[in-house]
Design an enzyme around this catalytic site. Structure first.
Site, mmCIF file in Angstrom:
data_model
loop_
_atom_site.group_PDB
_atom_site.id
_atom_site.type_symbol
_atom_site.label_atom_id
_atom_site.label_comp_id
_atom_site.label_asym_id
_atom_site.label_seq_id
_atom_site.Cartn_x
_atom_site.Cartn_y
_atom_site.Cartn_z
ATOM 1 N N CYS A 1 -18.855 20.995 36.017
ATOM 2 C CA CYS A 1 -19.661 21.081 36.378
ATOM 3 C C CYS A 1 -20.064 22.534 37.443
ATOM 4 O O CYS A 1 -19.159 22.999 38.540
ATOM 5 C CB CYS A 1 -20.188 20.113 37.620
ATOM 6 S SG CYS A 1 -20.829 20.339 38.398
ATOM 7 N N ARG B 1 -31.131 15.486 31.782
ATOM 8 C CA ARG B 1 -30.275 15.520 33.038
ATOM 9 C C ARG B 1 -30.573 16.450 34.116
ATOM 10 O O ARG B 1 -29.678 15.529 35.261
ATOM 11 C CB ARG B 1 -28.550 15.312 31.679
ATOM 12 C CG ARG B 1 -27.856 14.965 32.833
ATOM 13 C CD ARG B 1 -26.726 14.575 32.217
ATOM 14 N NE ARG B 1 -25.790 14.158 32.641
ATOM 15 C CZ ARG B 1 -24.860 14.518 33.631
ATOM 16 N NH1 ARG B 1 -25.115 15.527 34.069
ATOM 17 N NH2 ARG B 1 -24.461 13.659 34.138
HETATM 18 P P1 IMP Z 1 -14.707 15.469 35.849
HETATM 19 O O1 IMP Z 1 -14.184 13.816 35.713
HETATM 20 O O2 IMP Z 1 -14.455 16.182 37.624
HETATM 21 O O3 IMP Z 1 -14.349 16.161 34.877
HETATM 22 O O4 IMP Z 1 -16.329 14.942 36.350
HETATM 23 C C1 IMP Z 1 -16.844 14.031 35.555
HETATM 24 C C2 IMP Z 1 -18.581 14.238 35.962
HETATM 25 O O5 IMP Z 1 -19.151 15.299 36.189
HETATM 26 C C3 IMP Z 1 -19.374 13.394 35.039
HETATM 27 O O6 IMP Z 1 -19.009 11.865 35.555
HETATM 28 C C4 IMP Z 1 -20.969 13.635 35.411
HETATM 29 O O7 IMP Z 1 -21.129 13.316 36.306
HETATM 30 C C5 IMP Z 1 -20.357 14.762 35.667
HETATM 31 N N1 IMP Z 1 -21.249 16.252 34.522
HETATM 32 C C6 IMP Z 1 -20.886 16.018 33.123
HETATM 33 N N2 IMP Z 1 -21.454 17.171 32.802
HETATM 34 C C7 IMP Z 1 -21.955 18.514 33.785
HETATM 35 C C8 IMP Z 1 -22.138 19.284 34.159
HETATM 36 O O8 IMP Z 1 -22.073 20.094 33.216
HETATM 37 N N3 IMP Z 1 -22.805 19.694 35.066
HETATM 38 C C9 IMP Z 1 -22.627 18.497 36.262
HETATM 39 N N4 IMP Z 1 -21.842 17.925 36.684
HETATM 40 C C10 IMP Z 1 -21.213 17.129 35.082
#
Ligand code: IMP
Length: 488
Positions: free
Chosen positions: A314, A415
């Site tokens: 993100c 989104r």
């Molecule tokens: P991670 O497990 O730390 O990689 O976070 C996953 C979460 O990030 C997902 O469940 C979403 O809520 C959020 N997310 C997914 N894609 C994006 C993005 O492109 N930008 C910001 N947040 C994202």
């Protein structure tokens, strides 16, 4: 002299994240810990969800995750038709009710029935009369042993007419009791004489005892959904079809605290039968608004998902300067839930790096956690295994990355800020291939359970009451392996 801006900085609470906090050890009464949680009417033996992302959760991941006791939320970066297909696959993956029951007409010959059973590899069929009603059972044991009787005999002369059956909607326990009482292995489901399905003893004894299931024994199915009410009747029609296979819809936006999203979601919640988890939000005020002012139908709302800007892929916070890291958001929203509606579940989403981050989330009020990062490298995630410098890897990309928007673009434009065209809010990269999901889940379960044991909590509710402290930067460095000669 004004001190407005100076106070604005100086009087602020710290926006904490996982590494800022540590759970304090507590008195351990027992090593028995229960990590099961409820959300609405659903029970999860594993309080973990896989993220609604196109490199994390499609039907293969959703099925395996539900089998292991958690939930995989299917992404929405594709057509509604593809979403429908994936949801049907999840619902059909495992059920103790067989819908396509093999039947034979009462006037069929024994020879035809024998052939039919051999072809389908089954040991019995339900016999249907000319009014389409069930009138008997014919099994391999009913096949006469004399050759000429097989040739000339009719099913109706050899079948059992006294059918032991059960009504539609019977529970697993009722079916098991009926099968045992009558010492039989198959139980047709019959209503007003019409055959509605079949229950077999084989399907009642699950290979995955922890699976997340609905009341028919089918796997729970969750799907990401835009918070906007569809403009065309064509989309509304297919959404209604999807609704039949989905248990929980997850509104899937980076920031749900918007008038437009509230209005669209309220319409969706009235239009669709399934339950809803709303998100993402990051503050007490947003949760308070959802729970007290927005007017969401109470019978549909079962959870709130929190965290903004913490995801490993993100870039929202650096691109826009706005965010609510997962630990901070969890504590904020947990307080609002406590104040206004303790029946609502809280899902902490994103930013998890290590198994130890799970207990930390529960300690500040989460009921379940969601991650993409832990699961994108699993065998069950979509995409191919690649090799980079001898290491096996898989692609993991943010849904706001250029790559994800290019491929599915129109499906997830809302989104983020809809009009934004050029500023990506996520990145695409590789993560190490980590093998089957079961192994990853096992490590996470161990981290969580052992954390609970050290903290002295025997279940997730007790975990919410354990003590935590803030860690200094020096303390953080000391937490990790240090002062060694090797790779650390
Ligand atoms: P991670 O497990 O730390 O990689 O976070 C996953 C979460 O990030 C997902 O469940 C979403 O809520 C959020 N997310 C997914 N894609 C994006 C993005 O492109 N930008 C910001 N947040 C994202």
């Amino acid at each position: 002299m004004s001190d407005y801006y100076r106070n604005k900085i100086n009087s602020k609470e710290l926006i904490t994240t996982f590494d800022d906090v540590l759970i304090l050890p507590g008195y351990t009464k027992s090593y028995d810990v229960d990590i099961g949680v409820n959300m609405g009417k659903y029970h999860f033996n594993l309080p973990i969800m896989t993220a609604a992302m196109d490199t994390v959760t499609e039907e293969e991941m959703a099925i395996k995750m539900a089998l292991l006791g958690g939930l995989g939320v299917i992404h929405r970066n594709c057509s509604y038709e593809k979403q429908l297909d994936m949801c049907i696959s999840v619902k059909r993956a495992r059920s103790f009710v067989i819908q396509d029951v093999a039947t034979i007409n009462v006037d069929a010959t024994v020879k035809e029935a024998k052939y039919h059973m051999e072809e389908a590899g089954i040991s019995g069929v339900v016999v249907i009369n000319n009014e389409n009603k069930a009138c008997g059972i014919f099994t391999k044991r009913d096949i006469p042993y004399r050759e000429h009787e097989i040739r000339n005999g009719k099913v109706k002369d050899y079948m059992t007419t006294d059918i032991i059956s059960i009504e539609p909607g019977a529970s697993r326990e009722q079916a098991l009791a009926m099968l045992f009482k009558n010492r039989i292995e198959k139980l047709p489901i019959i209503s007003d004489g019409y055959l509605k399905g079949l229950i077999t003893i084989k399907d009642l004894k699950p290979e995955f005892p922890n699976a997340s299931i609905d009341n028919e024994g089918r796997l729970l199915c969750a799907l990401a959904i835009s918070p906007q009410f569809p403009e065309t009747s064509q989309v509304r029609k297919i959404l209604q079809k999807i609704d039949q296979y989905v248990d929980i819809f997850f509104t899937d936006v980076a920031d749900f605290y918007k008038q437009k999203d509230f209005e669209g979601t309220k319409k969706l919640m009235k239009f669709l039968d399934s339950n809803f988890v709303l998100g993402n939000i990051g503050t007490y005020e947003a949760a308070e608004h959802i729970l007290t002012k927005a007017g969401f139908p109470e019978d549909k709302l079962i959870g709130i998902k929190v965290g903004m800007g913490s995801g490993s892929i993100c870039s929202t916070s650096i691109q826009t300067g706005v965010g609510a890291p997962t630990i901070y958001a969890t504590a904020q929203v947990a307080d609002a839930i406590n104040d206004y509606n303790p029946d609502i579940s809280l899902i902490a989403d994103g930013g998890f790096k290590n198994p130890g981050d799970l207990p930390k989330s529960f300690s500040v009020g989460a009921d379940l956690i969601m991650s993409g990062h832990f699961f994108a490298g699993c065998t069950e995630s979509p995409g191919y295994i690649d090799t980079i410098q001898g290491r096996k890897v898989k692609v993991y990309r943010g849904m706001g990355s250029k790559e994800a928007r290019k491929l599915g673009g129109k499906y997830i434009a809302d989104r983020y800020v809809e009009e934004a065209k050029s500023l990506p809010e996520g990145v695409s990269d590789y993560v190490p291939y980590v093998g089957p999901l079961a192994g990853v889940v096992e490590s996470l379960k161990e981290g969580l359970s052992n954390g609970m044991i050290y903290a002295g909590a025997q279940n997730i509710n007790e975990m919410k009451r354990v003590k935590i402290g803030l860690v200094s930067p020096v303390g953080l460095a000391e937490q990790k392996p240090h002062d060694l000669m090797g790779k650390y």
